[in-house]
Motif scaffolding. Sequence first.
Motif, PDB file in Angstrom:
ATOM      1  N   GLY A   4       2.291  -4.816   2.599  1.00 33.77           N
ATOM      2  CA  GLY A   4       2.629  -3.668   2.205  1.00 33.77           C
ATOM      3  C   GLY A   4       2.763  -3.970   0.677  1.00 33.77           C
ATOM      4  O   GLY A   4       3.626  -3.052   0.261  1.00 33.77           O
ATOM      5  N   GLY A   5       2.434  -4.695   0.096  1.00 32.01           N
ATOM      6  CA  GLY A   5       2.691  -4.967  -1.183  1.00 32.01           C
ATOM      7  C   GLY A   5       4.010  -5.189  -1.544  1.00 32.01           C
ATOM      8  O   GLY A   5       4.692  -6.033  -0.759  1.00 32.01           O
ATOM      9  N   LYS A  20       6.707  -3.803  -0.936  1.00 35.28           N
ATOM     10  CA  LYS A  20       7.640  -3.379  -0.164  1.00 35.28           C
ATOM     11  C   LYS A  20       7.877  -4.758   0.820  1.00 35.28           C
ATOM     12  O   LYS A  20       8.780  -4.681   1.566  1.00 35.28           O
ATOM     13  CB  LYS A  20       7.094  -2.508   0.533  1.00 35.28           C
ATOM     14  CG  LYS A  20       7.126  -0.947  -0.202  1.00 35.28           C
ATOM     15  CD  LYS A  20       6.546   0.135   0.555  1.00 35.28           C
ATOM     16  CE  LYS A  20       5.474  -0.054   1.397  1.00 35.28           C
ATOM     17  NZ  LYS A  20       4.904   1.436   2.198  1.00 35.28           N
ATOM     18  N   SER A  22       4.446  -0.802   6.726  1.00 31.37           N
ATOM     19  CA  SER A  22       3.295  -0.021   6.284  1.00 31.37           C
ATOM     20  C   SER A  22       3.484   1.459   5.875  1.00 31.37           C
ATOM     21  O   SER A  22       4.648   2.086   6.352  1.00 31.37           O
ATOM     22  CB  SER A  22       2.392   0.017   7.462  1.00 31.37           C
ATOM     23  OG  SER A  22       2.941   0.546   8.655  1.00 31.37           O
ATOM     24  N   ASP A  23       3.057   2.105   5.113  1.00 30.09           N
ATOM     25  CA  ASP A  23       2.989   3.231   4.540  1.00 30.09           C
ATOM     26  C   ASP A  23       2.590   4.342   5.596  1.00 30.09           C
ATOM     27  O   ASP A  23       1.633   4.326   6.305  1.00 30.09           O
ATOM     28  CB  ASP A  23       2.099   3.543   3.343  1.00 30.09           C
ATOM     29  CG  ASP A  23       2.632   2.632   2.187  1.00 30.09           C
ATOM     30  OD1 ASP A  23       3.786   2.624   2.120  1.00 30.09           O
ATOM     31  OD2 ASP A  23       1.811   2.237   1.323  1.00 30.09           O
ATOM     32  N   GLY A  46      -2.830   1.783  -2.666  1.00 31.87           N
ATOM     33  CA  GLY A  46      -2.007   1.994  -1.605  1.00 31.87           C
ATOM     34  C   GLY A  46      -2.602   3.001  -0.455  1.00 31.87           C
ATOM     35  O   GLY A  46      -2.405   2.756   0.692  1.00 31.87           O
ATOM     36  N   SER A  88       3.678   0.154  -2.888  1.00 34.17           N
ATOM     37  CA  SER A  88       3.461  -1.113  -3.021  1.00 34.17           C
ATOM     38  C   SER A  88       3.364  -1.749  -4.291  1.00 34.17           C
ATOM     39  O   SER A  88       3.209  -2.851  -4.381  1.00 34.17           O
ATOM     40  CB  SER A  88       2.156  -1.100  -2.306  1.00 34.17           C
ATOM     41  OG  SER A  88       1.163  -0.534  -2.912  1.00 34.17           O
TER      42      SER A  88
END
Length: 740
Positions: free
Chosen positions: A44-45, A47, A244-245, A261, A295
Amino acid sequence: MRLDFLVRLLPCCLLLAWPLELSAAAHPAGAESRPKVGLVLSGGGAKGLAHVGVLRVLEEIRVPVDYIAGTSAGSAVAALYALGMPVDEIEQRFINMNWLASFQDTPGRSYLPVRRKQQDWRFPVTPGIGVRADGVHVGRGLISGQNLGFTLNELTREAALVRDFDQLPIPYRAVATDLETGEEVVIGEGSLADAIRASMSIPAVYAPFVRDGRPLVDGGIANNMPISVVKAMGADVVIAVDISDALAAGDSLTEAFSVVGQLTTLLTRDNVLEQLALLSEDDVLISPDLEGLSSADFFAAPMLIEIGATAARHHAVELYPLSVDAGTWQDYLTRRAERPFMAGPITEIRVQPSARISETFVLSRIRQPLNQPLDVPTLDEDLKRLYGLGYHETVNYSLLPAETGTVLEVQAREKSWGPNYLSFGLGYEESFNDDASFNVSAAVRMTELNRLGGEWLTGIQIGTEPYVRSEWFQPLGFGFEQFAVLGAEYEKEEFDIFDNGTRIVEADVKRRQLDLALGANLTSNTEARVGLHRGFSTLDELVSRALGSGRRRHRGGWDLQLVHDSLDDPLLPGDGAFIGLKGKFERPALGADADYDRVTLLASGAAPWENYRFLGTLYVDVVTDGEADIDDFVILGGFRQLTAYGHGEIAGPDAALASVFGYRAFGGPFVPFYAGAGVEVGNAWQSVDQARWAQLLRSYSLFAGIDTFLGPVQITAAYNDDHRWSAYLNIGYYLGRLFD
């Protein structure tokens, strides 16, 4: 209402009870009877920093982790925890990390050779375009991952010798995706840093990481929540952290990172749902509330870590049965702290075979002594300077176990789009007083032309001030300490002739020359040269007629040059220094019409203070013996050369200029802008002996701009002693124009 209150209060009560000794009835005394816990950290980058907060709470509750797997950002956090790094250290490492550098390939301008820095004055834009006989080529991603590789090597250095990830204090797996097939690739052996690098390779952003001949990219495409992986490792109970987004609305997709993202979310959403379906009633799913964060929010590390911790505490009731007694916990911490895989003395240095670059070429730049412990700072510096030569896509290293000690293996991977590269430049100066200049430049650099690293650079500038230079650079040994340069150059300089501040005529001087120089790199930032030049200048017909002399002036002589350049940026420096000392000695015996000596000094230093940057410059250009021709006069006026005066308004055989500029940086790291003020004093004279304090001209400036990939775009208002105002729009000014 009262029942709801008690349910909300229960996790807080449990948190208060954690420091107390847990009873034998509630928790088993030994590790054998407890379930094996597998921890899953999704991608999640930025995050992924929330994972660190989850780890902190797991340790507060005393939940041991027996297996750990991660994808993308989750693979990095999981790897550090698996190798035994304390959570407090993981947290500080991520908070203090230079995240912006990981999205760049250059290790910093200070690691470039001086000659490359001088080329960057005029051709600063290097977009990663290569040219060969079969056409134009670009890299496999916007970022090769050079700095990211350095960062990961440093983070995982304590486990550099580990080749089987089951040997780590916590068995570990990273998940990547095969770019050719889209298949999940579970990495459980090899280099720990390479495993993370492969798992984090966002397509089109980072170049794919090639492992065993397979191009690997971000694991989130195939399995962003590797629950199946820890179950296969042997986990009885899974703790899964999902960062996750959710899919974003169209009006929020306004920036590059938000678009990337959203694409990642679309690619990962289905596989996340498939993995979550594998969870049982005994497993724990933690989903931090990351709404409003993206992210790309790397600079919100403390907030993200705390959000992760808060989410874990909300699951205290579910996590509490997995906690162990104090004795078992201490045994677990002791095992995590053991380092049986630490590297020994370096007994051998190897270089991975390369198609175009000789092994000797690379080894000559590695200063690591044999039979000594690895000198990480020196090795990092050597590899950064090797990368700064511009031949490699990535330069990295790994450590391999050997019977007698440790093998240092240097991996210098050549650019797939080389060995010839394009660079560009743009210069624009508009004074809003019918005085403007516009120049566009491009250069092709042909490299690796022989075993010693010969190069051929040809640069062309078209516009107000045409310029062409072609030069051959030939190292005289593998180390680049000594070198020879053979060059040919043409330039045309336009300037205005003034009378009491009024422009009366435009004129130009054209110069052509051949030159040959021998040089040496005295230090990484200092270079010395001695050379010969032969050529001629052509004066504007109107000027030559006014002087009653011929248009052509022959030039010939010898040169000395000493340059120190440690500025961090060629166009908008905030730190470092430039000191250039140059001597030009025109001699009739070498073909010159004139006989004189000229000495030029340019000294400039930049220093930061909080969000402020200060730049001071001293420029002196004088004829120390003889009399210079008009084609070699010093021309001042224009932007940053007594800004409030017109270009050419101040000219003479001798000149001096001093300036101080200060500005404050605003905005974020991706869109920086600035505003500041400056003062300049100087003048030109027939002879510097005639200089007097009262004759100094002054210019005062206010400016604001934005730093772009083309260079600073700046608006300036300037005021001089004659009560005149000037305004400028400028793109791509470079300090080195005073020293060219």
